[in-house]
Design a protein around this motif. Structure first.
Motif, PDB file in Angstrom:
ATOM      1  N   THR A  94     -55.742 -97.896  -7.451  1.00 57.18           N
ATOM      2  CA  THR A  94     -55.198 -98.447  -6.357  1.00 57.18           C
ATOM      3  C   THR A  94     -53.729 -98.426  -6.437  1.00 57.18           C
ATOM      4  O   THR A  94     -53.261 -98.110  -7.392  1.00 57.18           O
ATOM      5  N   ARG A  95     -52.880 -98.353  -5.301  1.00 53.30           N
ATOM      6  CA  ARG A  95     -51.628 -98.109  -5.141  1.00 53.30           C
ATOM      7  C   ARG A  95     -50.820 -99.221  -6.045  1.00 53.30           C
ATOM      8  O   ARG A  95     -49.923 -99.300  -6.856  1.00 53.30           O
ATOM      9  N   GLN A  96     -51.376-100.630  -5.691  1.00 59.24           N
ATOM     10  CA  GLN A  96     -50.702-101.739  -6.138  1.00 59.24           C
ATOM     11  C   GLN A  96     -51.055-101.892  -7.633  1.00 59.24           C
ATOM     12  O   GLN A  96     -52.617-102.152  -7.962  1.00 59.24           O
ATOM     13  N   GLY A  97     -50.319-101.727  -8.584  1.00 60.72           N
ATOM     14  CA  GLY A  97     -50.739-102.109  -9.991  1.00 60.72           C
ATOM     15  C   GLY A  97     -51.338-100.881 -10.808  1.00 60.72           C
ATOM     16  O   GLY A  97     -51.587-100.738 -12.024  1.00 60.72           O
ATOM     17  N   GLY A 116     -58.103 -97.834   2.595  1.00 61.24           N
ATOM     18  CA  GLY A 116     -57.410 -98.862   1.927  1.00 61.24           C
ATOM     19  C   GLY A 116     -56.438 -98.471   0.846  1.00 61.24           C
ATOM     20  O   GLY A 116     -55.639 -97.432   1.007  1.00 61.24           O
ATOM     21  N   ASN A 117     -56.245 -99.351   0.071  1.00 65.77           N
ATOM     22  CA  ASN A 117     -54.720 -99.274  -0.813  1.00 65.77           C
ATOM     23  C   ASN A 117     -55.321 -98.390  -2.059  1.00 65.77           C
ATOM     24  O   ASN A 117     -55.361 -98.721  -3.251  1.00 65.77           O
ATOM     25  N   ILE A 118     -55.394 -96.922  -1.735  1.00 61.87           N
ATOM     26  CA  ILE A 118     -55.828 -95.945  -2.494  1.00 61.87           C
ATOM     27  C   ILE A 118     -54.918 -95.049  -3.262  1.00 61.87           C
ATOM     28  O   ILE A 118     -53.897 -94.626  -2.296  1.00 61.87           O
ATOM     29  N   PHE A 119     -54.501 -95.067  -4.345  1.00 62.09           N
ATOM     30  CA  PHE A 119     -53.759 -94.025  -4.931  1.00 62.09           C
ATOM     31  C   PHE A 119     -54.211 -92.694  -5.259  1.00 62.09           C
ATOM     32  O   PHE A 119     -53.663 -91.483  -4.901  1.00 62.09           O
ATOM     33  N   SER A 120     -55.460 -92.851  -5.762  1.00 61.02           N
ATOM     34  CA  SER A 120     -55.890 -91.603  -6.041  1.00 61.02           C
ATOM     35  C   SER A 120     -57.681 -91.761  -6.222  1.00 61.02           C
ATOM     36  O   SER A 120     -57.943 -93.112  -7.004  1.00 61.02           O
ATOM     37  N   GLN A 122     -56.664-103.672  -1.234  1.00 61.21           N
ATOM     38  CA  GLN A 122     -58.186-103.623  -0.657  1.00 61.21           C
ATOM     39  C   GLN A 122     -58.604-102.599  -0.427  1.00 61.21           C
ATOM     40  O   GLN A 122     -58.107-101.423   0.141  1.00 61.21           O
ATOM     41  N   VAL A 123     -59.805-102.342  -0.872  1.00 65.71           N
ATOM     42  CA  VAL A 123     -60.535-100.864  -0.535  1.00 65.71           C
ATOM     43  C   VAL A 123     -61.860-100.975  -0.097  1.00 65.71           C
ATOM     44  O   VAL A 123     -62.533-102.063  -0.261  1.00 65.71           O
ATOM     45  N   GLN A 124     -62.201-100.158   0.864  1.00 68.74           N
ATOM     46  CA  GLN A 124     -63.502-100.180   1.483  1.00 68.74           C
ATOM     47  C   GLN A 124     -64.119 -98.909   1.378  1.00 68.74           C
ATOM     48  O   GLN A 124     -63.614 -97.897   1.516  1.00 68.74           O
ATOM     49  N   LEU A 125     -65.756 -99.114   1.109  1.00 66.69           N
ATOM     50  CA  LEU A 125     -66.307 -97.680   1.281  1.00 66.69           C
ATOM     51  C   LEU A 125     -67.213 -97.973   2.393  1.00 66.69           C
ATOM     52  O   LEU A 125     -68.299 -98.731   1.989  1.00 66.69           O
TER      53      LEU A 125
END
Length: 121
Positions: A101-104, A26-30, A1-4
Motif C-alpha cells: 500500500t502507498r500508506q506506510g 485503492g491505495n496501491i503502491f505496487s 483501503q484496497v478492494q479486489l
C-alpha cells in the motif's frame, strides 16, 4: 483501503470455457503477485495459478494445459481463462493479491469476495 473485485463466474457444461477477471483498486503502491485460489464444498482452499509482476507463472498440476492466467499491470487486473472445464473444477474461485500500500508501504495479502464456478450438464 484496497478492494479486489471479481467477475466472470457462472454455470457451464463440461468441456466449456469461462474467463474470470479480478481488478484491484485503492491505495496501491505496487502489486507483487496476483493469483487465483478455489475452494470446493468440504475441501480446503487450494492454489490454482499465480503470476508475478515479471510474468512468472505457476499452475497447480490439475489445471495445467487447460487454464491460462494473465495480467494487465497497467490496470491492476488478473485474468483466468478456463478451458476444457470438468465437474471437479466446480468451486468458489477467489482472487488474491500480494501488494504494497502507498500508506506506510505495508505488504499484505488481499482477497476478493469469491465467484462461483459450476461445471455441470
Amino acid at each position: 483501503q484496497v478492494q479486489l473485485v471479481e467477475s466472470g463466474g457462472g454455470l457451464v457444461q463440461p468441456g466449456g470455457s469461462l474467463r474470470l477477471s479480478c481488478a484491484a483498486s485503492g491505495n496501491i503502491f505496487s502489486i507483487n503477485v496476483m493469483g487465483w485460489y478455489r475452494q470446493a464444498p468440504g475441501k480446503q482452499r487450494e492454489l490454482v495459478a499465480t503470476i508475478t509482476s515479471l510474468g512468472i507463472i505457476n499452475y497447480t498440476d490439475s489445471v495445467k494445459g487447460r487454464f491460462a492466467i494473465s495480467r494487465d499491470n497497467a490496470k491492476n487486473t488478473v485474468y483466468l481463462q478456463m478451458n476444457s472445464l470438468k465437474p471437479e473444477d466446480t468451486a468458489v474461485y477467489y482472487c488474491n493479491a500480494r501488494l504494497t500500500t502507498r500508506q506506510g508501504l505495508v505488504t499484505s495479502d488481499y482477497w476478493g469476495q469469491g465467484t462461483q464456478v459450476t461445471v455441470s450438464s
